[in-house]
Scaffold this motif. Structure first.
Motif, PDB file in Angstrom:
ATOM      1  N   PHE A 351       0.904  -1.181   0.189  1.00 20.60           N
ATOM      2  CA  PHE A 351       0.008   0.066  -0.093  1.00 20.60           C
ATOM      3  C   PHE A 351       0.673   1.390  -0.154  1.00 20.60           C
ATOM      4  CE2 PHE A 351      -4.406  -1.904   1.139  1.00 20.60           C
ATOM      5  CZ  PHE A 351      -4.897  -1.146   0.012  1.00 20.60           C
ATOM      6  N   SER A 352       1.959   1.198   0.658  1.00 18.72           N
ATOM      7  CA  SER A 352       2.873   2.316   0.338  1.00 18.72           C
ATOM      8  C   SER A 352       3.259   2.636  -0.768  1.00 18.72           C
ATOM      9  CB  SER A 352       4.241   2.041   1.419  1.00 18.72           C
ATOM     10  OG  SER A 352       3.880   1.584   2.643  1.00 18.72           O
ATOM     11  N   PHE A 353       3.643   1.464  -1.709  1.00 21.32           N
ATOM     12  CA  PHE A 353       4.057   1.451  -2.975  1.00 21.32           C
ATOM     13  C   PHE A 353       2.995   2.214  -3.970  1.00 21.32           C
ATOM     14  CE2 PHE A 353       6.430  -2.452  -2.644  1.00 21.32           C
ATOM     15  CZ  PHE A 353       7.454  -1.764  -2.038  1.00 21.32           C
ATOM     16  N   ILE A 354       1.635   2.057  -3.429  1.00 20.18           N
ATOM     17  CA  ILE A 354       0.616   2.586  -4.428  1.00 20.18           C
ATOM     18  C   ILE A 354       0.326   3.927  -3.819  1.00 20.18           C
ATOM     19  CG2 ILE A 354      -2.202   2.069  -4.428  1.00 20.18           C
ATOM     20  CD1 ILE A 354      -1.747  -0.718  -3.653  1.00 20.18           C
ATOM     21  N   ILE A 355       0.570   4.310  -2.619  1.00 18.09           N
ATOM     22  CA  ILE A 355       0.395   5.779  -2.475  1.00 18.09           C
ATOM     23  C   ILE A 355       1.501   6.605  -3.010  1.00 18.09           C
ATOM     24  CG2 ILE A 355       0.467   7.423  -0.413  1.00 18.09           C
ATOM     25  CD1 ILE A 355      -0.855   5.148   1.332  1.00 18.09           C
ATOM     26  N   ALA A 356       2.628   5.951  -2.920  1.00 22.16           N
ATOM     27  CA  ALA A 356       3.811   6.794  -3.537  1.00 22.16           C
ATOM     28  C   ALA A 356       3.626   6.943  -4.965  1.00 22.16           C
ATOM     29  CB  ALA A 356       5.173   5.889  -3.260  1.00 22.16           C
ATOM     30  N   THR A 357       3.012   5.771  -5.492  1.00 18.38           N
ATOM     31  CA  THR A 357       2.805   5.774  -7.071  1.00 18.38           C
ATOM     32  C   THR A 357       1.461   6.890  -7.282  1.00 18.38           C
ATOM     33  OG1 THR A 357       3.286   3.503  -7.254  1.00 18.38           O
ATOM     34  CG2 THR A 357       1.982   4.493  -9.213  1.00 18.38           C
ATOM     35  N   LEU A 358       0.805   7.237  -6.417  1.00 19.49           N
ATOM     36  CA  LEU A 358      -0.279   8.070  -6.637  1.00 19.49           C
ATOM     37  C   LEU A 358       0.207   9.562  -6.777  1.00 19.49           C
ATOM     38  CD1 LEU A 358      -3.447   8.684  -6.687  1.00 19.49           C
ATOM     39  CD2 LEU A 358      -3.387   9.087  -4.186  1.00 19.49           C
ATOM     40  N   GLY A 359       1.204   9.719  -5.715  1.00 16.15           N
ATOM     41  CA  GLY A 359       1.860  11.125  -6.004  1.00 16.15           C
ATOM     42  C   GLY A 359       2.505  11.227  -7.199  1.00 16.15           C
ATOM     43  N   MET A 360       3.388  10.009  -7.575  1.00 14.51           N
ATOM     44  CA  MET A 360       3.978  10.265  -8.824  1.00 14.51           C
ATOM     45  C   MET A 360       3.136  10.551  -9.995  1.00 14.51           C
ATOM     46  SD  MET A 360       7.060   7.652 -10.277  1.00 14.51           S
ATOM     47  CE  MET A 360       5.737   6.350 -10.495  1.00 14.51           C
ATOM     48  N   THR A 361       2.041   9.735  -9.961  1.00 15.88           N
ATOM     49  CA  THR A 361       0.952   9.721 -11.229  1.00 15.88           C
ATOM     50  C   THR A 361       0.397  11.114 -11.302  1.00 15.88           C
ATOM     51  OG1 THR A 361       0.667   7.510 -10.970  1.00 15.88           O
ATOM     52  CG2 THR A 361      -0.966   8.744 -12.198  1.00 15.88           C
ATOM     53  N   LEU A 362       0.235  11.791 -10.036  1.00 17.22           N
ATOM     54  CA  LEU A 362      -0.571  13.061 -10.077  1.00 17.22           C
ATOM     55  C   LEU A 362       0.405  14.226 -10.247  1.00 17.22           C
ATOM     56  CD1 LEU A 362      -3.040  12.770  -7.069  1.00 17.22           C
ATOM     57  CD2 LEU A 362      -3.585  12.649  -9.398  1.00 17.22           C
ATOM     58  N   LYS A 363       1.773  13.836 -10.123  1.00 20.56           N
ATOM     59  CA  LYS A 363       2.991  14.956 -10.507  1.00 20.56           C
ATOM     60  C   LYS A 363       2.832  15.684  -9.077  1.00 20.56           C
ATOM     61  CE  LYS A 363       2.697  14.322 -15.349  1.00 20.56           C
ATOM     62  NZ  LYS A 363       3.698  13.101 -15.211  1.00 20.56           N
ATOM     63  N   VAL A 364       2.722  15.475  -7.975  1.00 22.49           N
ATOM     64  CA  VAL A 364       2.602  16.420  -7.102  1.00 22.49           C
ATOM     65  C   VAL A 364       3.902  15.925  -5.951  1.00 22.49           C
ATOM     66  CG1 VAL A 364       0.105  16.764  -7.045  1.00 22.49           C
ATOM     67  CG2 VAL A 364       1.067  15.016  -5.449  1.00 22.49           C
ATOM     68  N   THR A 365       4.477  15.111  -6.114  1.00 27.02           N
ATOM     69  CA  THR A 365       5.669  14.445  -5.214  1.00 27.02           C
ATOM     70  C   THR A 365       7.005  14.712  -6.152  1.00 27.02           C
ATOM     71  OG1 THR A 365       5.352  12.246  -5.866  1.00 27.02           O
ATOM     72  CG2 THR A 365       4.262  13.127  -3.835  1.00 27.02           C
ATOM     73  N   SER A 366       8.005  14.895  -5.490  1.00 24.71           N
ATOM     74  CA  SER A 366       9.131  14.929  -6.154  1.00 24.71           C
ATOM     75  C   SER A 366       9.744  13.538  -6.564  1.00 24.71           C
ATOM     76  CB  SER A 366      10.472  15.508  -5.179  1.00 24.71           C
ATOM     77  OG  SER A 366       9.998  16.841  -4.735  1.00 24.71           O
ATOM     78  N   ASP A 367      10.626  13.560  -7.385  1.00 24.35           N
ATOM     79  CA  ASP A 367      11.217  12.306  -8.182  1.00 24.35           C
ATOM     80  C   ASP A 367      11.954  11.273  -7.107  1.00 24.35           C
ATOM     81  OD1 ASP A 367      10.226  13.057 -10.481  1.00 24.35           O
ATOM     82  OD2 ASP A 367      11.950  13.575 -11.294  1.00 24.35           O
ATOM     83  N   PHE A 368      12.226  11.979  -5.953  1.00 29.15           N
ATOM     84  CA  PHE A 368      13.147  11.101  -5.232  1.00 29.15           C
ATOM     85  C   PHE A 368      12.408  10.458  -4.054  1.00 29.15           C
ATOM     86  CE2 PHE A 368      12.763  15.550  -3.277  1.00 29.15           C
ATOM     87  CZ  PHE A 368      12.198  15.346  -1.977  1.00 29.15           C
ATOM     88  N   LEU A 369      11.106  10.735  -3.804  1.00 29.79           N
ATOM     89  CA  LEU A 369      10.205   9.970  -2.669  1.00 29.79           C
ATOM     90  C   LEU A 369      10.000   8.584  -3.181  1.00 29.79           C
ATOM     91  CD1 LEU A 369       8.659  10.388  -0.163  1.00 29.79           C
ATOM     92  CD2 LEU A 369       6.732  10.959  -1.484  1.00 29.79           C
ATOM     93  N   TYR A 370       9.690   8.393  -4.396  1.00 31.38           N
ATOM     94  CA  TYR A 370       9.321   7.367  -4.991  1.00 31.38           C
ATOM     95  C   TYR A 370      10.520   5.985  -4.524  1.00 31.38           C
ATOM     96  CZ  TYR A 370       7.047   3.638  -7.744  1.00 31.38           C
ATOM     97  OH  TYR A 370       6.614   2.292  -8.185  1.00 31.38           O
ATOM     98  N   PRO A 371      11.530   6.296  -5.269  1.00 29.22           N
ATOM     99  CA  PRO A 371      12.813   5.026  -4.736  1.00 29.22           C
ATOM    100  C   PRO A 371      13.116   5.179  -3.328  1.00 29.22           C
ATOM    101  CG  PRO A 371      13.623   7.341  -5.945  1.00 29.22           C
ATOM    102  CD  PRO A 371      12.057   7.248  -6.155  1.00 29.22           C
ATOM    103  N   ILE A 372      12.945   6.128  -2.436  1.00 27.33           N
ATOM    104  CA  ILE A 372      13.338   6.237  -1.099  1.00 27.33           C
ATOM    105  C   ILE A 372      12.370   5.198  -0.420  1.00 27.33           C
ATOM    106  CG2 ILE A 372      13.142   7.551   0.921  1.00 27.33           C
ATOM    107  CD1 ILE A 372      14.525   9.787  -0.546  1.00 27.33           C
TER     108      ILE A 372
END
Length: 745
Positions: A351-372
């Motif tokens: 679920f953490s991956f899915i939430i991080a993917t949501l931020g990336m898809t909506l382009k509201v989070t930085s590129d570094f959050l997902y790999p972290i």
């Protein structure tokens, strides 16, 4: 020529998608072989394999189009959440005890806040910090279940608390997906918008659940003789994708629709079969999702943000362990179970991956959050089995090192918190009335909104069209209007309250509110199709009709209600859907086992087996087919297929499990909820004082499984022990008899 050009064009677009899927599956296959051999979680293997197969390394085959990987990842999320929904079910959420709920909510609130604060401390943006807190608050069901299986601890008491907490976390994660989408779109935290999103989610969840349970099990039962495995698989996936489309059309994430449909199907009698059929699809797209997640990781980002990865990993392990342990303590669990629970939940996952993917898809989070987040999950995947394995030893060391006064206070709080508190009659009536109002208000509102959206426009220009449409809608909502405004709830309790004059005003107010809501909805519906004057006249006619035909409406409503309840309880009535019961105080708990067909114990009496004398455990009940034998006597025999519920400590349950295995008994199975319950009483009645436990059992039919006397605790005491004034006893017995016993005190 045109056909050749079209084929070439199709091949050109198809080639990257298919070639990348082939690379993903090949990578997943290699990861399965290697990590199976290493006896490590496959999820971790998929992540690492995807990371190495990404286009950041030249010495491995690489993907050609990152967009196609993102497409496969989104499809993987849908089927992954559909399979999670099949394992979830809303009924499980309703059965989750206060301990698990308090544990999960305490941990979620703490991790969201601390995650946001740490993100701000590291200089991250507001949205990055919010998404960081959300991702750190949800533990991994997949990793925990695998670790429990490998360590063989599923019979222990704390496992029930962990499973309950995971159920609560799943539904909170779904809520987070909706709230984070709202925050991301508006780019600000607006209390009004968040409240609207929560209410909208609750509205649709209830409608989907009620409508789904009313319709889908019926369809599956009617078509059961026609459904082959192939057809059942296709229909299940079709329903999943239809709900995905529906959820997207009303403004929710497609993943939410998949999860909801899975949870609806989880209530049907076909749930196990569908779950079995979906398993290969789940494994396929789960592998696609996790490998895709690994492919999207940039190694340069991990090197640059190595320090934040280390900080967030430590925060995850210690923060979640501490907050979950505190939540369990707060709910009244002893120190040992609390520490075991906390250390089991100290990781993040799917679920953490899915939430991080949501931020990336909506382009509201930085590129570094997902790999972290992926890196932190990979590390905590490794640490989880060790934390669970050594949690009991750590709890014992902690208890020895803590001040004796603290340990004594924790134990006293645990005993007091687990005492059964009676619910007042007024609370019972109020809760039933409010539930009645909320459910029927939502059902009626949904029907009227559908009518105004689809029926009203289509008949607007036809003669008598409005009248027919209004009449049809009124007939459909009539049983629910009757239930909302006139149906009597908790009749016996209301009569008791009516005798007490101080409650009469409140009871009359509840009746007035319900009738007013009924009138409002009738007027609201008629106003959609008619002018206010005509609507008022029609309202009077409708009220008269409701007064003339109450019996018919009553019958119609009960038909609908009985159909819904039958669909809802069919699976449970077939003895499915049960976890280990989390009922006992102190270190004791209840577990369920089944006698195998070839067991050496079959045919022997409990007196011959001497289970109580040799292992110190009690048998709470024996279920044989449709018959339940509560508190069996020593002359009762065990037969093949009997389901037995035993009460004891973790060590006693483990010893009993080994004893059963030596006698060729089958492993624990999930069974139907029993009418045998556990209650806590204080010995104050003269009829019980100075009587032995055996005499107490003979008089009440209840089995004493625990006593607290002057701060000392005795689990499964001898039947010859004499009860004394002010003893606190834990009694297992028939639910109705226990209720009568409590009333007589």
């Amino acid at each position: 020529m045109l056909a050749l050009n079209a084929a070439a064009e199709t091949t050109h677009h198809l080639q990257p998608l298919i070639s990348d899927l082939g690379l993903i599956l090949m990578t997943a296959g290699i990861a399965v072989l290697i990590f199976k051999k290493m006896k490590q979680p496959l999820v971790l293997g998929y992540l690492i394999a995807g990371f190495l197969a990404g286009n950041h390394f030249d010495f491995f085959p690489s993907i050609s189009d990152m967009k196609s990987v993102e497409v496969w990842a989104e499809i993987g999320v849908i089927f992954l959440l559909f399979s999670l929904g099949l394992e979830f079910s809303f009924k499980k959420l309703m059965k989750v005890g206060g301990t698990s709920s308090i544990t999960a909510i305490t941990q979620i609130i703490f991790m969201v806040l601390i995650g946001y604060c740490v993100g701000q401390w590291m200089g991250w943006g507001k949205m990055d910090s919010i998404f960081l807190g959300a991702t750190l608050s949800i533990s991994s069901t997949t990793i925990i279940i695998r670790a429990f299986d490998e360590l063989g601890v599923k019979g222990k008491k704390f496992v029930g608390i962990v499973f309950g907490a995971l159920i609560v976390e799943d539904i909170v994660a779904i809520l987070m997906l909706v709230l984070l989408s709202t925050i991301a779109v508006s780019d600000q935290v607006s209390g009004t918008e968040l409240l609207q999103s929560v209410l909208k989610l609750i509205f649709f969840l209830i409608i989907w659940f009620l409508g789904g349970i009313f319709i889908i099990p019926t369809i599956l039962k009617k078509a059961k003789h026609l459904l082959t495995d192939e057809m059942l698989l296709i229909i299940s996936l079709a329903m999943c994708l239809m709900m995905v489309i529906f959820a997207a059309n009303v403004g929710f994430s497609p993943a939410l629709g998949a999860f909801i449909m899975g949870s609806i199907i989880a209530e049907t009698t076909q749930a196990e079969k569908i779950e079995h059929l979906i398993q290969p699809v789940k494994d396929l797209f789960g592998a696609v999702f996790f490998v895709s997640v690994g492919m999207l990781i940039n190694p340069d980002t991990l090197i640059t943000y190595a320090l934040p990865v280390a900080i967030i990993t430590l925060l995850t392990i210690f923060g979640k362990a501490l907050s979950s342990s505190f939540g369990a303590l707060l709910s009244g669990q002893p120190l040992k179970q609390s520490v075991q629970t906390g250390m089991s939940l100290a990781q993040i996952g799917e679920f953490s991956f899915i939430i991080a993917t949501l931020g990336m898809t909506l382009k509201v989070t930085s590129d570094f959050l997902y790999p972290i987040i992926v890196a932190v999950s990979a590390i905590t995947t490794f640490t989880t089995p060790f934390l669970i394995k050594y949690s009991e030893s750590f709890a014992l060391v902690l208890e020895q090192k803590m001040p004796k006064k603290w340990v004594k206070n924790i134990n006293r709080y645990s005993v007091n918190a687990q005492a059964i508190k009676s619910v007042s009659t007024w609370q019972i009536v109020l809760r039933s009335s409010v539930t009645q109002i909320i459910l029927h208000t939502i059902i009626i509102t949904a029907i009227i909104l559908l009518s105004s959206k689809f029926v009203a426009p289509s008949v607007a220009d036809t003669r008598f069209g409005n009248t027919l449409a209004a009449l049809l809608t009124l007939v459909i909502i009539a049983p629910f209007l009757w239930a909302l405004s006139l149906r009597r709830v908790k009749v016996d309790e209301v009569e008791i309250l009516w005798e007490e004059r101080k409650y009469r005003g409140a009871l009359l107010m509840l009746i007035l509110i319900r009738m007013s809501l009924g009138l409002f909805f009738v007027g609201f519906l008629l106003n959609i199709f008619f002018s206010p004057t005509v609507a008022f006249v029609a309202l009077i006619i409708a009220i008269v009709a409701y007064q003339i035909f109450p019996k018919k409406l009553n019958e119609q409503y009960h038909k609908i209600e009985n159909h819904f309840l039958k669909n809802l309880n069919d699976r449970e009535n077939k003895k499915i859907d049960r976890r280990y019961a989390n009922l006992m105080p102190w270190d004791g708990h209840m577990s369920i086992f089944e006698i195998g067909k070839e067991s050496n114990l079959a045919g022997k009496t409990l007196e011959e087996l001497r289970i109580r004398e040799s292992m110190g455990i009690n048998i709470a009940y024996i279920r044989r087919g449709e018959v339940t034998i509560p508190i069996p006597t020593k002359t009762e025999r065990l037969f093949p297929g009997d389901e037995i519920s035993v009460i004891g400590t973790d060590a006693q349950i483990t010893e009993f499990n080994n004893y059963l295995n030596q006698n060729e008994i089958e492993a624990p199975k999930n069974v139907q909820e029993s009418e045998v319950v556990l209650r806590q009483l204080e010995v104050s009645n003269e009829d019980f004082t100075e009587k032995s436990i055996g005499q107490f059992r003979g008089k009440t039919g209840g089995m004493v499984v625990g006593i607290e006397r002057n701060g000392n605790r005795i689990l499964n005491p001898e039947s010859s022990l004499i009860l004394q004034q002010n003893d606190i006893i834990w009694v297992v017995g028939d639910k109705k008899k226990m209720a009568e016993l409590l009333k007589s005190r």
